[in-house]
Design a protein around this motif. Sequence first.
Motif, PDB file in Angstrom:
ATOM      1  N   ALA A   6       6.968   5.168 -13.032  1.00  0.00           N
ATOM      2  CA  ALA A   6       6.474   4.987 -11.667  1.00  0.00           C
ATOM      3  C   ALA A   6       5.000   4.604 -11.658  1.00  0.00           C
ATOM      4  O   ALA A   6       4.593   3.711 -10.917  1.00  0.00           O
ATOM      5  N   LYS A   7       4.204   5.245 -12.487  1.00  0.00           N
ATOM      6  CA  LYS A   7       2.774   4.935 -12.538  1.00  0.00           C
ATOM      7  C   LYS A   7       2.543   3.535 -13.100  1.00  0.00           C
ATOM      8  O   LYS A   7       1.647   2.815 -12.661  1.00  0.00           O
ATOM      9  N   ALA A  53       3.994   1.415  -1.067  1.00  0.00           N
ATOM     10  CA  ALA A  53       4.722   1.449  -2.343  1.00  0.00           C
ATOM     11  C   ALA A  53       3.842   2.034  -3.448  1.00  0.00           C
ATOM     12  O   ALA A  53       4.294   2.869  -4.233  1.00  0.00           O
ATOM     13  N   MET A  54       2.583   1.611  -3.519  1.00  0.00           N
ATOM     14  CA  MET A  54       1.679   2.133  -4.545  1.00  0.00           C
ATOM     15  C   MET A  54       1.417   3.622  -4.349  1.00  0.00           C
ATOM     16  O   MET A  54       1.383   4.393  -5.310  1.00  0.00           O
ATOM     17  N   SER A  71       3.375   5.877  -2.837  1.00  0.00           N
ATOM     18  CA  SER A  71       4.550   6.695  -3.131  1.00  0.00           C
ATOM     19  C   SER A  71       4.866   6.718  -4.627  1.00  0.00           C
ATOM     20  O   SER A  71       5.291   7.741  -5.156  1.00  0.00           O
ATOM     21  N   LEU A  72       4.636   5.612  -5.331  1.00  0.00           N
ATOM     22  CA  LEU A  72       4.883   5.584  -6.773  1.00  0.00           C
ATOM     23  C   LEU A  72       3.863   6.403  -7.549  1.00  0.00           C
ATOM     24  O   LEU A  72       4.168   6.933  -8.616  1.00  0.00           O
ATOM     25  N   GLU A  73       2.651   6.511  -7.022  1.00  0.00           N
ATOM     26  CA  GLU A  73       1.582   7.224  -7.728  1.00  0.00           C
ATOM     27  C   GLU A  73       1.903   8.709  -7.907  1.00  0.00           C
ATOM     28  O   GLU A  73       1.509   9.316  -8.895  1.00  0.00           O
ATOM     29  N   GLU A 104       0.831  -1.204   0.000  1.00  0.00           N
ATOM     30  CA  GLU A 104       0.000   0.000   0.000  1.00  0.00           C
ATOM     31  C   GLU A 104       0.869   1.260   0.000  1.00  0.00           C
ATOM     32  O   GLU A 104       0.616   2.207  -0.755  1.00  0.00           O
ATOM     33  N   SER A 121       3.374   1.075 -10.387  1.00  0.00           N
ATOM     34  CA  SER A 121       2.302   1.112  -9.392  1.00  0.00           C
ATOM     35  C   SER A 121       1.122   0.256  -9.835  1.00  0.00           C
ATOM     36  O   SER A 121       0.533  -0.481  -9.040  1.00  0.00           O
ATOM     37  N   LYS A 122       0.772   0.323 -11.118  1.00  0.00           N
ATOM     38  CA  LYS A 122      -0.319  -0.501 -11.650  1.00  0.00           C
ATOM     39  C   LYS A 122       0.030  -1.982 -11.605  1.00  0.00           C
ATOM     40  O   LYS A 122      -0.824  -2.830 -11.333  1.00  0.00           O
ATOM     41  N   ILE A 157       2.055  -3.459  -9.436  1.00  0.00           N
ATOM     42  CA  ILE A 157       1.973  -3.891  -8.031  1.00  0.00           C
ATOM     43  C   ILE A 157       0.520  -4.107  -7.638  1.00  0.00           C
ATOM     44  O   ILE A 157       0.179  -5.098  -6.985  1.00  0.00           O
ATOM     45  N   ALA A 158      -0.363  -3.189  -8.046  1.00  0.00           N
ATOM     46  CA  ALA A 158      -1.790  -3.343  -7.739  1.00  0.00           C
ATOM     47  C   ALA A 158      -2.352  -4.602  -8.385  1.00  0.00           C
ATOM     48  O   ALA A 158      -3.158  -5.324  -7.777  1.00  0.00           O
TER      49      ALA A 158
END
Length: 85
Positions: free
Chosen positions: A18-19, A6-7, A9-11, A4, A22-23, A25-26
């Motif tokens: 980074a985005k 990590a997502m 902070s990357l967002e 949570e 983040s996707k 990881i989600a």
Amino acid sequence: MNAELAMASLEFMPNKGAKIISKVIASAVSNGGFEPQEVVVASCRVDAGPVLKRFLPRARGSASGIRKPTSHVFVEVAKAAKKED
């Protein structure tokens, strides 16, 4: 790192990748059937993928090559170990 965190902070990072990470990881969290609070990112790596080869027309009937590289993104999530006080 917690998934949570990590997502989140990357967002908000200005980097283009980074985005995307983040996707990924989600997606890894949801494919595992977990909640983002209860898992950690065990490993994350980006490897080279196949290269698409294209040609660009140039002067006097010649052509020059264009390489369009792709990549594979691997993210591994694992259950977070409970801290015992």
